[in-house]
Each structure stands twice: as C-alpha cells, then as structure tokens.
Design a protein around this motif. Structure first.
Motif, PDB file in Angstrom:
ATOM      1  N   ALA A  55       0.847  -1.196   0.000  1.00  0.00           N
ATOM      2  CA  ALA A  55       0.000   0.000   0.000  1.00  0.00           C
ATOM      3  C   ALA A  55       0.882   1.246   0.000  1.00  0.00           C
ATOM      4  N   ASP A  56       0.699   2.119  -0.973  1.00  0.00           N
ATOM      5  CA  ASP A  56       1.518   3.325  -1.049  1.00  0.00           C
ATOM      6  C   ASP A  56       0.973   4.414  -0.132  1.00  0.00           C
ATOM      7  N   GLY A  57       1.585   5.584  -0.193  1.00  0.00           N
ATOM      8  CA  GLY A  57       1.176   6.678   0.686  1.00  0.00           C
ATOM      9  C   GLY A  57      -0.240   7.161   0.449  1.00  0.00           C
ATOM     10  N   PHE A  58      -0.715   7.028  -0.791  1.00  0.00           N
ATOM     11  CA  PHE A  58      -2.098   7.405  -1.087  1.00  0.00           C
ATOM     12  C   PHE A  58      -3.063   6.514  -0.307  1.00  0.00           C
ATOM     13  N   GLU A  59      -2.843   5.200  -0.437  1.00  0.00           N
ATOM     14  CA  GLU A  59      -3.734   4.246   0.231  1.00  0.00           C
ATOM     15  C   GLU A  59      -3.622   4.363   1.747  1.00  0.00           C
ATOM     16  N   CYS A  60      -2.391   4.522   2.251  1.00  0.00           N
ATOM     17  CA  CYS A  60      -2.200   4.667   3.698  1.00  0.00           C
ATOM     18  C   CYS A  60      -2.919   5.908   4.232  1.00  0.00           C
ATOM     19  N   SER A  61      -2.864   6.997   3.476  1.00  0.00           N
ATOM     20  CA  SER A  61      -3.542   8.228   3.893  1.00  0.00           C
ATOM     21  C   SER A  61      -5.044   8.038   3.929  1.00  0.00           C
ATOM     22  N   THR A  84       0.356  13.544  -8.748  1.00  0.00           N
ATOM     23  CA  THR A  84       0.424  13.239  -7.316  1.00  0.00           C
ATOM     24  C   THR A  84      -0.216  14.347  -6.494  1.00  0.00           C
ATOM     25  N   GLU A  85      -0.022  15.601  -6.901  1.00  0.00           N
ATOM     26  CA  GLU A  85      -0.654  16.711  -6.183  1.00  0.00           C
ATOM     27  C   GLU A  85      -2.167  16.599  -6.246  1.00  0.00           C
ATOM     28  N   ALA A  86      -2.710  16.296  -7.426  1.00  0.00           N
ATOM     29  CA  ALA A  86      -4.156  16.185  -7.580  1.00  0.00           C
ATOM     30  C   ALA A  86      -4.715  15.064  -6.707  1.00  0.00           C
ATOM     31  N   GLU A  87      -3.987  13.952  -6.627  1.00  0.00           N
ATOM     32  CA  GLU A  87      -4.460  12.809  -5.850  1.00  0.00           C
ATOM     33  C   GLU A  87      -4.463  13.110  -4.358  1.00  0.00           C
ATOM     34  N   VAL A  88      -3.385  13.691  -3.833  1.00  0.00           N
ATOM     35  CA  VAL A  88      -3.357  13.949  -2.390  1.00  0.00           C
ATOM     36  C   VAL A  88      -4.299  15.084  -2.005  1.00  0.00           C
TER      37      VAL A  88
END
Length: 280
Positions: A55-61, A84-88
C-alpha cells in the motif's frame, strides 16, 4: 509520527524534526502497522511517504483518514507532479513537502498546520457580506431596482424555485456559490436587462447564468481587494432547471440569504472549505 518504508529516511527525518524541537512519538513502515501505531501514540502530525511497497502513501492516507478524519497528514516525498498533487488534494492531506527536506521548511509547514487558520476565518466572516453586497450592486446596476434581504440561514436542504445556478470558486480556498430563482423572476429580469422579452427558455437560462457569474466575479474581486492572499476566481456556471430540484451541499456548509426585489425572490448561498493548508 513518521511513515516511511526506508529506515534511513526515517532516521534523517527524525533528526530534522528533533533539531527543530519536535518529539517523534512513533514510526511505521507499512499499512499493517500504521493504524495500530497511530492509535497508540496519538500524534499531532503524521508525515507520509508516497513510494512504499504494498500500500503506497495514497492508500495509507485514505485508511488513516477513514480511521480518524481529524488526522493531519503531511506528504513528504521525492515525487511531486500534477498527478500526485491532484491525488493527495482529493484525499485530503494538509501539506506536501518535497524531498530532500530542509528542516526550516518542514518547521514552517508544521507550524502552519498546527496554527489556527486565521485567513480562512476571515474568509468565513467576510464572504456572506461581500456576496450580499455584490448581489445588491449587480441587481441595481443591471435592472435599476433596489433590493432588500431576509435573515441569513445555514443551508440544510432547500427546494429550488425553478432555476439554480452553481458557481465554483477556486483560489487559496475552494467554495461554491448558489443562486436560485423562479422562472418567472428570471423572465422579468431578462426582459428588463434585454429591453425586450426573452425569445425562449434558453435565453432566460443564459441570462441567469451570466447574472450569477457577474455576482460571483464581483464578490471575489471585493474579497481579493480586502485580502489579496485569497486569490479567488470563479469557474464557469452550471445551470439546473426544475422546481422539484433539491439544493444541498454535501461537502460545504453554505450560508444563505434571500433577496427580495420587484422581480421576485432570489436565494443566494455561499460557502468555502479549508482544503490544503500548506503546499511546498
């Protein structure tokens, strides 16, 4: 709390944080240990890497925010591009710092995240007054008539009078403006503005959209003049038609007010959300 699969990166980041006077209360290197560690150490801030196995940082967040919606996550990653900016931003983290991290920059971001957002409070306090004034000015300038206003309300769920125009607002904070009026009111306004009856329903809708666009633009200009840091601007209007339409905002609490004039009653709703605090 530091979340990073690299032990070396965790050491560097922990040293930087401790040098700036912060206490590192916990570390995690994967999703499996994330929530348990967070629950045990109850950190004020979570730093989150993006590129991690599994799980990457997106999923962890996403998982952490589902566990605790109040969690304050700062992305710290070598990756930083539009995608990446749009996703976070969509996920709802509160800050983004690119590696290699300078301790002074990280401290500035953390301070901003932990401090009360006075800029947002100013926008909340001023917005309804500025949008009300913009609506009154626009009605007077375009139709040469006066306007009175009812008491302000918090929008829960209103039934449309017939025509609803939604204006998206972007800038340091994002928001929405809703203008709602009956078809009869719109037809009367269009006749005065055009100096003739509207030719068809499309022309009435176009008038409502442009009128709302003017109100939103004038209000944003007034707010930007009062505080340039807002950087507000409007997006193209969306028009909805139907008397059974429900007006609701699932993500933004709208402040509402009714304007009364010679043409009928116009509902104005405006609201903003905090969004990203610091992006560096």
């Amino acid at each position: 709390m530091i979340v990073d699969d690299s032990a070396f990166s965790r050491v560097i980041l922990a040293d930087s944080l401790q040098q700036e006077g912060y206490e590192v209360v916990g570390e995690a290197d994967c999703l499996e240990s994330l929530v348990e560690t967070y629950s045990q150490c109850k950190p004020d801030i979570v730093t989150m890497d993006i590129a991690m196995p599994g799980a990457d940082g997106f999923e962890c967040s996403k998982v952490l925010l589902a566990h605790d919606s109040r969690a304050k996550i700062i992305i710290i990653s070598s990756m930083k591009d539009k995608e990446t900016e749009a996703e976070v931003r969509r996920i709802g983290v509160v800050g983004y710092v690119q590696k290699p991290v300078e301790s002074e920059v990280l401290k500035r971001v953390i301070t901003g995240v932990m401090s009360p957002d006075r800029l947002y409070e100013q926008l909340e306090n001023w917005s309804i007054d500025m949008f009300q004034e913009a609506l009154a000015q626009s009605i007077t300038r375009m139709t040469k008539t006066a306007t009175t206003f009812s008491e302000r309300t918090q929008l829960d769920r209103e039934v449309s009078q017939g025509i609803t125009v939604v204006i998206g607002i972007i800038g340091h904070y994002s928001g929405s403006m809703i203008l709602d009026l009956s078809r009869e009111t719109a037809e009367k306004m269009a006749a005065v503005i055009l100096h003739r009856p509207a030719k068809n329903q499309e022309e009435v809708m176009a008038m409502a959209a442009e009128f709302a666009n003017i109100v939103g633009g004038v209000a944003c200009s007034m707010l930007n003049k009062k505080e340039p840091a807002f950087g507000l601007r409007v997006s193209p209007p969306s028009v909805f038609y139907g008397e059974q339409t429900k007006i609701a905002s699932p993500t933004i609490q709208l402040q509402g007010i009714y304007a009364n004039n010679d043409f009928g009653r116009i509902y104005l709703g405006i609201g903003f959300k905090k969004g990203i605090v610091l992006w560096m």
